[in-house]
Design a protein around this motif. Structure first.
Motif, PDB file in Angstrom:
ATOM      1  N   PHE A  44      42.945   5.578  -7.282  1.00 12.70           N
ATOM      2  CA  PHE A  44      43.086   6.798  -8.064  1.00 12.70           C
ATOM      3  C   PHE A  44      44.371   6.782  -8.897  1.00 12.70           C
ATOM      4  CE2 PHE A  44      40.195   8.468  -4.684  1.00 12.70           C
ATOM      5  CZ  PHE A  44      39.134   8.738  -5.528  1.00 12.70           C
ATOM      6  N   LEU A  84      38.756  12.916  -8.542  1.00 13.23           N
ATOM      7  CA  LEU A  84      39.316  12.419  -7.279  1.00 13.23           C
ATOM      8  C   LEU A  84      38.270  12.286  -6.173  1.00 13.23           C
ATOM      9  CD1 LEU A  84      42.686  14.397  -7.195  1.00 13.23           C
ATOM     10  CD2 LEU A  84      42.332  12.001  -7.813  1.00 13.23           C
ATOM     11  N   ARG A 129      45.327  13.314  -1.279  1.00 10.78           N
ATOM     12  CA  ARG A 129      44.587  13.256  -2.541  1.00 10.78           C
ATOM     13  C   ARG A 129      44.546  14.629  -3.211  1.00 10.78           C
ATOM     14  NH1 ARG A 129      38.605  10.874  -2.275  1.00 10.78           N
ATOM     15  NH2 ARG A 129      39.551   9.849  -0.466  1.00 10.78           N
TER      16      ARG A 129
END
Length: 261
Positions: free
Chosen positions: A196, A142, A162
């Motif tokens: 992502f 990430l 995130r």
């Protein structure tokens, strides 16, 4: 020949004191698929997530994950079976750092009890090393290395979202429920999160159900989309099919649905 669905939802009905939250909800999710659920506020999207994760028990219907019925199963057991969830409102521990928050997602993988943890030798030590190694892989995946060591409550909003995704990935799920992952983000943060999410699907092969109000994001990312309104499915299909369906246009624009001639 298409693979068998990893998730099968059939005729789910959910009511609260006479108010119907979900009615006739039926859909499948295939392994590795990014399946999106859209609809106006109050359409029943979050109720679906609460049914899938065991928070709500529907009065009728079936939810089968990898061959196992989930209706009536408690949330911790469903999580242990491989269903993870992120939340629209960030649910991180703001006073803990990045690694500690991700380690919370490894609790099903510890493999030792309190006595081994207190003694801190052998099995407990080896498990801790293995779990931290997995967390470090997620940190790299990430691209959040720069934020280690800082309390996550001090980090930018987009980074916190995130990290929440990372905590869900730390559970090693086979089905990931994403509840408005880009809500409140600016354009740059949204692009990062979209990248992502695609990496989770394409590189990790994890099936996902995405609930999101950003229609541009949904139509760009999803393999299939189910549109909801007032707790009922309107249509399920490709993003283009759903986007152009007259009932979906009517639900979003507040217009009466066109009747067949």
């Amino acid at each position: 020949m298409s693979p068998d669905p990893i998730l099968q939802v059939r005729d789910v009905e959910l009511r609260f004191a006479g108010v119907t939250a979900l009615s006739g909800v039926t859909f499948d999710v295939l392994p590795g698929e990014l399946f999106a659920v859209i609809g106006p506020n109050g359409a029943g999207k979050t109720s679906i997530f609460n049914v899938l994760s065991g928070v709500y028990r529907p009065q009728q219907g079936s939810v089968v994950f990898d061959g196992h019925e989930l209706v009536g199963v408690r949330p911790p057991r469903i999580a242990a079976m491989g269903v993870a969830r992120t939340f629209q409102n960030i649910e991180l521990f703001g006073n803990l750092d990045l690694v500690d928050n991700l380690m919370l997602g490894r609790h099903h993988h510890l493999g030792y009890g309190w006595a081994a943890a207190v003694a801190w030798f052998g099995k407990a030590r080896n498990a801790e090393v293995a779990n931290r190694r997995r967390v470090e892989e997620i940190v790299d995946f990430l691209e959040i290395e720069a934020y280690r060591g800082m309390p996550v409550g001090m980090l930018p909003y987009g980074v916190q979202k995130r990290i929440e995704l990372g905590r869900a990935l730390a559970m090693e799920p086979r089905l990931l429920l994403l509840d408005e992952p880009v809500a409140g983000m600016n354009g740059e943060e949204t692009e990062d999160m979209a990248r992502f999410i695609l990496d989770v699907r394409d590189e990790l092969g994890i099936a996902m159900i995405l609930v999101e109000h950003d229609m541009g994001l949904v139509m760009d990312l999803a393999d299939r989309v189910m549109a909801m309104d007032f707790g009922r499915p309107l249509v399920t299909g490709t993003p283009t099919q759903v986007q152009e369906h007259p009932d979906v246009v009517a639900a979003y624009l507040g217009l009466p649905a066109k009747e067949d001639a």
